[in-house]
Design a protein around this motif. Structure first.
Motif, PDB file in Angstrom:
ATOM      1  N   LYS A  25     -11.152   3.453  42.597  1.00  9.91           N
ATOM      2  CA  LYS A  25     -12.438   4.159  42.556  1.00  9.91           C
ATOM      3  C   LYS A  25     -12.974   4.390  43.961  1.00  9.91           C
ATOM      4  O   LYS A  25     -13.513   5.468  44.261  1.00  9.91           O
ATOM      5  N   ASP A  26     -12.822   3.411  44.828  1.00  9.38           N
ATOM      6  CA  ASP A  26     -13.297   3.569  46.205  1.00  9.38           C
ATOM      7  C   ASP A  26     -12.522   4.665  46.930  1.00  9.38           C
ATOM      8  O   ASP A  26     -13.093   5.439  47.709  1.00  9.38           O
ATOM      9  N   ALA A  27     -11.219   4.739  46.667  1.00  9.40           N
ATOM     10  CA  ALA A  27     -10.423   5.817  47.266  1.00  9.40           C
ATOM     11  C   ALA A  27     -10.909   7.173  46.767  1.00  9.40           C
ATOM     12  O   ALA A  27     -10.963   8.156  47.521  1.00  9.40           O
ATOM     13  N   ASP A  34     -14.752  13.363  51.729  1.00  5.86           N
ATOM     14  CA  ASP A  34     -13.964  14.249  52.600  1.00  5.86           C
ATOM     15  C   ASP A  34     -13.994  15.685  52.084  1.00  5.86           C
ATOM     16  O   ASP A  34     -14.130  16.638  52.863  1.00  5.86           O
ATOM     17  N   ALA A  35     -13.870  15.834  50.761  1.00 11.29           N
ATOM     18  CA  ALA A  35     -13.831  17.169  50.170  1.00 11.29           C
ATOM     19  C   ALA A  35     -15.164  17.894  50.341  1.00 11.29           C
ATOM     20  O   ALA A  35     -15.189  19.119  50.553  1.00 11.29           O
ATOM     21  N   LEU A  36     -16.272  17.166  50.258  1.00 13.82           N
ATOM     22  CA  LEU A  36     -17.584  17.790  50.488  1.00 13.82           C
ATOM     23  C   LEU A  36     -17.683  18.353  51.898  1.00 13.82           C
ATOM     24  O   LEU A  36     -18.132  19.492  52.100  1.00 13.82           O
ATOM     25  N   GLY A 163     -11.544  16.439  45.344  1.00 14.49           N
ATOM     26  CA  GLY A 163     -11.415  15.100  45.894  1.00 14.49           C
ATOM     27  C   GLY A 163     -10.838  14.124  44.888  1.00 14.49           C
ATOM     28  O   GLY A 163     -10.004  13.267  45.234  1.00 14.49           O
ATOM     29  N   LEU A 164     -11.259  14.223  43.639  1.00 11.46           N
ATOM     30  CA  LEU A 164     -10.706  13.353  42.593  1.00 11.46           C
ATOM     31  C   LEU A 164      -9.214  13.600  42.411  1.00 11.46           C
ATOM     32  O   LEU A 164      -8.423  12.648  42.282  1.00 11.46           O
ATOM     33  N   ALA A 165      -8.827  14.871  42.382  1.00 10.07           N
ATOM     34  CA  ALA A 165      -7.406  15.200  42.217  1.00 10.07           C
ATOM     35  C   ALA A 165      -6.587  14.641  43.374  1.00 10.07           C
ATOM     36  O   ALA A 165      -5.490  14.107  43.173  1.00 10.07           O
ATOM     37  N   ALA A 167      -7.196  12.022  45.000  1.00 13.77           N
ATOM     38  CA  ALA A 167      -7.112  10.567  44.832  1.00 13.77           C
ATOM     39  C   ALA A 167      -6.390  10.171  43.544  1.00 13.77           C
ATOM     40  O   ALA A 167      -6.334   8.988  43.207  1.00 13.77           O
ATOM     41  N   GLU A 168      -5.863  11.166  42.836  1.00 17.34           N
ATOM     42  CA  GLU A 168      -5.118  10.935  41.595  1.00 17.34           C
ATOM     43  C   GLU A 168      -5.970  10.264  40.523  1.00 17.34           C
ATOM     44  O   GLU A 168      -5.526   9.386  39.781  1.00 17.34           O
ATOM     45  N   LEU A 169      -7.227  10.707  40.452  1.00 18.70           N
ATOM     46  CA  LEU A 169      -8.117  10.315  39.374  1.00 18.70           C
ATOM     47  C   LEU A 169      -8.423  11.547  38.521  1.00 18.70           C
ATOM     48  O   LEU A 169      -8.305  12.680  38.993  1.00 18.70           O
ATOM     49  N   PRO A 170      -8.807  11.371  37.257  1.00 22.44           N
ATOM     50  CA  PRO A 170      -9.018  12.526  36.375  1.00 22.44           C
ATOM     51  C   PRO A 170     -10.123  13.452  36.894  1.00 22.44           C
ATOM     52  O   PRO A 170     -11.252  13.008  37.130  1.00 22.44           O
ATOM     53  N   GLU A 171      -9.783  14.728  37.060  1.00 27.35           N
ATOM     54  CA  GLU A 171     -10.791  15.692  37.501  1.00 27.35           C
ATOM     55  C   GLU A 171     -11.940  15.794  36.508  1.00 27.35           C
ATOM     56  O   GLU A 171     -13.093  16.041  36.896  1.00 27.35           O
ATOM     57  N   ASP A 172     -11.655  15.572  35.234  1.00 30.54           N
ATOM     58  CA  ASP A 172     -12.687  15.689  34.217  1.00 30.54           C
ATOM     59  C   ASP A 172     -13.637  14.497  34.206  1.00 30.54           C
ATOM     60  O   ASP A 172     -14.529  14.430  33.354  1.00 30.54           O
ATOM     61  N   SER A 173     -13.485  13.605  35.170  1.00 31.93           N
ATOM     62  CA  SER A 173     -14.487  12.556  35.356  1.00 31.93           C
ATOM     63  C   SER A 173     -15.816  13.157  35.791  1.00 31.93           C
ATOM     64  O   SER A 173     -16.876  12.554  35.580  1.00 31.93           O
ATOM     65  N   VAL A 174     -15.759  14.328  36.425  1.00 25.77           N
ATOM     66  CA  VAL A 174     -16.961  15.033  36.880  1.00 25.77           C
ATOM     67  C   VAL A 174     -16.890  16.464  36.377  1.00 25.77           C
ATOM     68  O   VAL A 174     -15.972  17.207  36.744  1.00 25.77           O
TER      69      VAL A 174
END
Length: 413
Positions: A25-27, A34-36, A163-165, A167-174
């Motif tokens: 999650k921190d990553a 960074d993406a912002l 940014g989520l993508a 970090a290999e986290l689900p984009e649909d988290s947001v």
């Protein structure tokens, strides 16, 4: 895509987030920050279009200030995400635990809500703050911003999802929920798909969500904040606090809206206060006693005392006692933040004990009532309700709890 489809995607993403370890999650938070920054130009161009539309529509200066983004504000959004990465992960914290006489262990632990819906007005920085807090606390988030910030929010969410993508986290988290006014009703009706709704905005928005939502609501409130200058107050200190609370950023909910001055010090304090307020560009709406100290004071109305101005306007009154100040605050307070300036410990103790608000301040500006100032990182909002969360809502307030009961084969007799 319908709200239901988005909620189902969020539910699926929440299952991954709910079991994600802190480092993952921190990553994600660092990658979102960074993406912002990488998308700064695109975000500022989108925001400029929103601001132009607002100006053309005659929107007030306070709301435009909330809407406007600058490089510094985008950097602040990124810094807020990085600050969240440095904070402890609330998920899995043991709130309390014990072992029963029969050897059964009981622990109450923090868990994510699951899917959080946030309905908010203007302020596109809320988009990043809310996404970051929800990610860190293991929640997927559905963001329903106002049409006034549509382009800004879309650009910010696109960056956050990138940014989520990364970090290999689900984009649909947001996810951002676009579309006409009717989709807000669909979100409020999504009971069973959305676990909790949080409204952020004016009194009208909050009232609509609280009264019409079928989804449980954490109520954030408007900020009709008072400052009471007691008979024993240090006048220089009171002036500094008053000007900071009113004029540093008048368009926010923790800004000062009403000044109350004890009659015993009105002769010496009010003229100095009026001079300082005039220099800060503040229009004072005062009662007859307050107005007797300066021609620049305009007559106050009952509506003014109940108003969250969000502008360089201030209601004011002279009161005969601490009792009268407390009575005034009880009548008009929105339960957000209330301040006393005093050198009397007895007066401070009474004020703290008797004022019913999410935050009570003694000899300090109400502008400190903020998640960042409290050390929470970015905040999801300031709750004025009394259930679950009250005051600035940080990471722990974005979790629920469950009981974990561990035994070794025990059965109940």
């Amino acid at each position: 895509m319908t709200v239901r489809e988005q909620a189902l995607r969020a539910r699926e993403a929440s299952r991954t987030l709910g079991s994600a370890i802190r480092s993952a999650k921190d990553a994600g938070l660092q990658s979102m920050a960074d993406a912002l920054l990488k998308a700064e130009t695109v975000i500022l161009e989108a925001n400029a279009a929103d601001v132009r539309r607002a100006e053309d529509a005659g929107t007030g200066a306070a709301l435009i200030d909330r809407l406007r983004l600058t490089p510094d504000r985008i950097a602040g959004m990124a810094d807020g995400l990085r600050a969240l990465a440095d904070l402890p992960d609330p998920v899995g914290d043991v709130v309390r635990g014990w072992t029963n006489p029969n050897g059964v262990q009981v622990r109450q632990v923090r868990v994510p809500f699951g899917v959080v819906g946030i309905i908010y007005e203007a302020r596109p920085n809320v988009t990043a703050d809310a996404a970051g807090i929800c990610l860190k606390s293991g929640n997927a988030v559905l963001l329903r911003g106002s049409s006034s910030a549509a382009d800004s929010n879309a650009a910010i969410v696109t960056a956050l999802r990138a940014g989520l993508a990364e970090a290999e986290l689900p984009e649909d988290s947001v996810q951002l929920i676009p579309g006409p006014r009717e989709v807000t009703g669909e979100l409020m009706a999504a009971r069973g798909l959305v676990d909790v709704l949080i409204p952020r905005g004016g009194a009208g928005l909050i009232e609509t969500v609280v009264t019409q939502s079928q989804v449980p609501v954490i109520e954030t409130g408007t900020g009709n904040c008072h400052l009471y200058v007691d008979r024993s107050a240090d006048h220089d200190q009171a002036i500094r606090i008053m000007i900071n609370a009113k004029a540093q950023r008048p368009s926010v909910c923790n800004a000062l809206e009403t000044l109350l001055v004890h009659a015993d010090v009105a002769d010496s304090f009010v003229p100095k206060a009026l001079q300082a307020l005039a220099e800060a560009g503040v229009t004072v709406h005062g009662d007859d006693r307050f107005a007797s100290y300066g021609d620049q004071v305009v007559p106050v109305t009952e509506t003014d005392y109940a108003e969250e101005f969000l502008s360089l306007d201030l209601a004011a009154a002279v009161v005969d006692s601490l009792d009268d100040a407390l009575a005034h605050i009880r009548r008009y307070s929105s339960g957000h933040s209330e301040t006393i300036v005093t050198d009397s410990q007895a007066a401070a103790n009474r004020f703290v004990a008797e004022v019913d608000a999410a935050a009570v301040l003694v000899n300090a500006s109400s502008r400190f009532v903020d998640g960042g100032e409290f050390g929470f990182g970015a905040e999801i909002g300031i709750s004025t309700q009394k259930l679950h969360a009250r005051g600035p809502m940080g990471l722990p307030e974005m979790t629920s709890t469950k009981y974990v009961v561990t035994g070794a084969g025990q059965v109940r007799g």
